[in-house]
Structure formats: C-alpha cells, structure tokens
Scaffold this active site. Structure first.
Site, short mmCIF file in Angstrom:
data_model
loop_
_atom_site.label_atom_id
_atom_site.label_comp_id
_atom_site.label_asym_id
_atom_site.label_seq_id
_atom_site.Cartn_x
_atom_site.Cartn_y
_atom_site.Cartn_z
N ASP A 56 71.18 -36.88 -55.66
CA ASP A 56 72.46 -36.23 -55.98
C ASP A 56 73.09 -35.70 -54.70
O ASP A 56 72.44 -35.56 -53.68
CB ASP A 56 72.25 -35.08 -56.99
N ASP A 58 75.19 -32.60 -53.07
CA ASP A 58 75.62 -31.21 -53.26
C ASP A 58 76.58 -30.83 -52.14
O ASP A 58 76.43 -31.27 -51.00
CB ASP A 58 74.41 -30.27 -53.22
N ASP A 149 65.03 -23.59 -48.90
CA ASP A 149 63.57 -23.55 -48.91
C ASP A 149 62.90 -24.08 -47.64
O ASP A 149 62.11 -23.41 -47.01
CB ASP A 149 63.00 -24.23 -50.16
P1 ATP Z 1 66.10 -33.99 -54.75
O1 ATP Z 1 66.00 -35.23 -53.96
O2 ATP Z 1 65.01 -33.81 -55.70
O3 ATP Z 1 67.45 -33.78 -55.36
P2 ATP Z 1 66.81 -31.70 -53.19
O4 ATP Z 1 66.20 -31.09 -51.95
O5 ATP Z 1 68.20 -32.19 -53.07
O6 ATP Z 1 65.84 -32.84 -53.67
P3 ATP Z 1 67.78 -30.05 -55.29
O7 ATP Z 1 67.02 -29.46 -56.41
O8 ATP Z 1 68.82 -31.06 -55.56
O9 ATP Z 1 66.68 -30.64 -54.32
O10 ATP Z 1 68.38 -28.85 -54.47
C1 ATP Z 1 69.39 -29.01 -53.48
C2 ATP Z 1 69.13 -28.07 -52.31
O11 ATP Z 1 69.15 -26.72 -52.75
C3 ATP Z 1 67.77 -28.24 -51.64
O12 ATP Z 1 67.76 -29.28 -50.69
C4 ATP Z 1 67.57 -26.89 -51.00
O13 ATP Z 1 68.31 -26.77 -49.81
C5 ATP Z 1 68.18 -25.96 -52.02
N1 ATP Z 1 67.19 -25.47 -52.99
C6 ATP Z 1 66.87 -26.00 -54.19
N2 ATP Z 1 65.93 -25.28 -54.80
C7 ATP Z 1 65.65 -24.25 -53.98
C8 ATP Z 1 64.76 -23.15 -54.06
N3 ATP Z 1 63.99 -22.96 -55.11
N4 ATP Z 1 64.76 -22.28 -53.02
C9 ATP Z 1 65.57 -22.44 -51.94
N5 ATP Z 1 66.41 -23.46 -51.81
C10 ATP Z 1 66.46 -24.36 -52.81
MG MG Z 2 69.28 -32.94 -54.64
#
Ligand code: ATP
Ligand code: MG
Length: 449
Positions: A56, A58, A149
């Site tokens: 996705d 963001d 994170d």
């Molecule tokens: P994915 O490929 O699973 O989407 P992602 O890293 O993009 O991995 P998301 O859940 O889409 O994960 O979250 C987007 C962003 O938001 C993360 O990359 C991170 O920077 C931040 N984030 C998400 N969850 C947390 C958390 N629990 N604590 C701190 N930052 C977070």
């Molecule tokens: Mg993501």
C-alpha cells in the site's frame, strides 16, 4: 536523534513514479500544488528502494485532517489511535496522515482506567504499563519519521523534487538488511508491543536480520503481547500468516518466545507433542506455496491448518466418551474458540467457517463418500479440499482421498461460489432452498448453499 536528514536527490536513487500507484501520485500532486508538504512515507518507500511492489502507499503531509478532508471529496477521517484520512478510489484506499510527533511528558495524560468514549478526545494517552493508546499531536516531517517503528520504515519520498529523505539510518540499514528500532527498542516495544510482531514479520518477509539490541528486547518483552487487544492481535495474525511467509514467521515467533504469548494453546501443545513444530512447519510451507501462487488463503483455512487436527482429536475423545460425533466436533470447536479468544478475537464468520470445514472434512474422508454431489456443492467444499491437501503433506493416507475427489471434480464439475458470499446468506433461507433443490434435482450440486 539525527538532526540533519540525509537527502538522496532524484539521480541518486532508482525510484520511479511509474512504480507508484497513480491514485497516490494524484493525491501527492494536489497537496503539493496547494502549497502543502507531500511525502510518500513508511513501508512503501522501503519497498520501492528494494525494488519490491509495495502493498500500500501511505502519504504524509503538513495539511491537517480537516484540510485534507476539504481537499478530497472522496475522503473520510478514521482512526481512534491515529486520526487520519482514507481517500477512496474504485480499487484502492490511500491513507493520508498529518505529520505527528511523539509526545513528551507535558503531553501525556496518564489515565489507568480508560473509558472508551474518552479515547476519542485525548491527544495522547498511555496506560499504566507505558503503552500508547492515543497519539494525535501534530509535528514536523522529521518528528513524524522518528516516531515510526524501524529505521527502514522511516524513509520518505518528497514529491516536490523526487528526493528520498532519511531522518535516521534507514538507508544504511536497508543496505545491511537490518531491522533496527528507532530509539531504545525496550522503550519502543513497551509503547507498542505489536512492533515486536512487525519486526518478526519484516525479518521473515524481507529476509532481513533483527538487529541484536532489538532482538534482545524482544526476548525480554515477548510476554507483553498479552496486553495487546484481541482484535488487534487477530489483525496482526492475518498479516503474519496469510501473505506467503508463514513458515519463516512461525520459526522466528517460536525462537523469540512471541508465539507463546500470541497462540499460547498451540505453543503449549508443541511442548508436549514432539514433532508437532515440524508438522506445523510442513503445513505452513504448503500454505505459503498456495499464497504465493495467488490462491486466497482465508483466516479460517489458516486456523484450521494449525488447529484442525487437535480439535479433531478432542472431538474423538468426546465421542468415545459417548457424545454423538457431530455434537462432539461442535463442542471441540467451541472449546478451541474459547481458548484462543483470550488472545485473539476471531470473528464469528471465521469461527463458523472453521467448524464447517472440519465437519465437511469428515464427510469428504468417508470412502466412497455418500452423496458426493451434495458434498461438492457445499460452499466450504473448495476450502475443505485445500485443507486436506495441506494436511496431506504430513499424512499420506489422505493422498488417495484427494485423488478420488480430483477425479470426481473432473468428471462431474460443480459450480463454485466465493466462500464469503455464500457465508453471508442467512441460514434459514439456505436450508429452505437446499431442500427444494434436493427434491427437484435429487442430489444435484446445490448451488445455493
Ligand atoms: P506493509 O508492507 O505490511 O504494508 P508497512 O511498513 O507499510 O508494511 P503499515 O502497517 O502499512 O506497514 O504501516 C505504514 C507505516 O506506518 C510503517 O512503515 C511505519 O512507518 C508506520 N507504523 C505502522 N505501524 C506502526 C507501529 N505500530 N509503530 C510505529 N510505526 C508504525
Ligand atoms: Mg504499508
């Protein structure tokens, strides 16, 4: 933390706008044209840098939620922990959030007993263990990056000049293939224990190492997963196990001690049954193969693949103690669901499907089966066969049964429905239609069920 961000100009990286979602690009352009800062943020920048397709996209901006709402008529403000905008398109929802910062002590309102209604209104809230419950304070792009994170998840792509911005050590850690917490991992995992699961998920899915200090913190704090709400645990379980990396994830969860907090019943069984860990690995490898080939893996199928055999064993015990077979299976499913509910909230629809798969499996395994057309017309039939093929990896006795059904399907194909749709049909209506069609067609495939 670092005060000067590293900026990699357009020429210094390989990210191209062609790799981005056109919807996300449109949002970035509009925010930028109205004078706002507009960045791609989080995991999508990490994945673009690695040449992977992001799950996705963001967006981070200095526009406030209200300003975002006014700028995009197809947006909706959502989120309890974080207030952000969902911008809806036909086939995609893009998350746009206002840059936020971590709270300092003057922001924190520590309220041990949190009333659900209150959470909506506080800007920042921690519980008595230091776990962050709400977090809504606006900040700069840098503050927004360092509250994330892991360093590899704190990179940003600036639409204004196509540069990549690194506010911590994300680029170096990407090169080293390291999952490193931003700040002290013990503090960060205490604020949000789900970050430990995310570390394991990225390590397994991206083939990265968890940096030593973060790994030690996970070993120390694994049991605190129990503080996470069961509905959030269920969401994370889906991300951990349904995306094609269940086997390496399972290995790391077990090694880190997280599995014992996430699925305590399962973990306990592994301690008492030698060889069970290997059986699970075999089943999960098979599920991963399916997921990677594009087959949708439902949560019900996943839970059945891990817990089905033990539920069936419990049911057999109950039956041997005098309970009718069907009742024994229902009671064992109910006992399993009660046990798992302590950590993960499994929605009723998924629980019903899990029981239906196990019930149908016993009809499928009777050789030769009675009323095969009726069996094959059941909505859970395709998933039950997949379940059987998964457990067949460790039980050769199912091979001939699978073979029988494969031949049957080829010789008398039945129409399939998507499981979700058929599950939504009210029970009463389904029964009535099935009886009518049975009478009319005498055991023809029941397309309504
Ligand atoms: P994915 O490929 O699973 O989407 P992602 O890293 O993009 O991995 P998301 O859940 O889409 O994960 O979250 C987007 C962003 O938001 C993360 O990359 C991170 O920077 C931040 N984030 C998400 N969850 C947390 C958390 N629990 N604590 C701190 N930052 C977070
Ligand atoms: Mg993501």
């Amino acid at each position: 933390m670092e005060s000067r961000p590293k900026i990699i100009p357009k020429k210094g990286h390989r990210i191209s706008r062609k790799q981005m979602s056109p919807n996300a690009l449109r949002i970035l352009y509009r925010l930028h044209s109205r004078g706002f800062i507009a960045y791609l943020v989080g995991g999508c920048v990490r994945d673009l840098m690695l040449g992977r397709t992001p799950k996705d996209f963001d967006i981070g901006t200095n526009a406030t939620p209200g300003q975002i709402k006014r700028l995009f008529h197809n947006s909706r403000l959502v989120g309890r922990r974080f207030r952000l905008a969902h911008i809806r398109f036909q086939d995609e929802i893009v998350e746009v959030s206002t840059f936020r910062r971590a709270a300092d002590s003057s922001d924190i309102e520590e309220i041990p007993e949190i009333d659900e209604g209150k959470r909506r209104h506080v800007r920042h809230l921690k519980d008595e263990h230091g776990m962050v419950l709400a977090d809504n304070i606006f900040g700069t792009p840098e503050e927004d990056a360092i509250r994330r994170d892991f360093t590899i998840n704190a990179l940003a792509y600036n639409i204004a000049d196509s540069s990549v911005v690194d506010f911590s050590t994300g680029l170096a850690d990407l090169k080293e293939r390291l999952i490193r917490s931003i700040g002290d991992p013990e503090v960060r995992f205490t604020e949000d224990p789900v970050r430990m699961l995310r570390a394991v998920r990225f390590a397994a899915s991206h083939n990265f190492e968890i940096e030593e200090e973060a790994w030690q913190a996970i070993l120390k704090l694994a049991s605190t997963i129990a503080r996470v709400s069961p509905s959030r645990v269920y969401e994370e379980i889906q991300k951990l196990f349904l995306l094609g990396f269940a086997e390496p994830t399972f290995f790391l969860l077990e090694k880190s001690g997280l599995l014992a907090s996430l699925l305590p019943g399962l973990s306990e069984r592994m301690r008492t049954e030698p060889g069970l860990f290997q059986t699970f690995e075999t089943h999960l490898r098979s599920i991963d193969g399916l997921a990677r080939s594009g087959a949708p893996i439902s949560p019900a199928l996943f839970f059945t693949a891990l817990h089905g055999e033990s539920i069936e064993r419990e049911a057999l015990k109950r039956h041997q103690d005098g309970m009718p077979r069907r009742q024994a299976l229902d009671a064992s499913c109910a006992a399993f669901l009660e046990e798992i509910a302590k950590t993960a909230h499994i929605p009723g629809r998924v629980a019903t499907r899990l029981c239906a798969i196990l019930t149908l499996k016993s009809s499928i395994c009777k050789m030769p089966p009675r009323r095969p057309n009726t069996i094959a017309g059941r909505p859970e039939f395709p998933e039950t066969l997949v379940y059987l093929s998964v457990v067949a990896e460790s039980h050769t006795e199912y091979h001939s049964i699978l073979q029988w059904w494969e031949t049957f399907i080829v010789e008398s194909p039945v129409s399939e429905e998507t499981p979700e749709t058929s599950d939504d049909i009210p029970r009463k209506k389904r029964r009535r239609k099935r009886r009518r069609s049975n009478r009319a067609k005498q055991d023809q495939p029941d397309t309504q069920s």
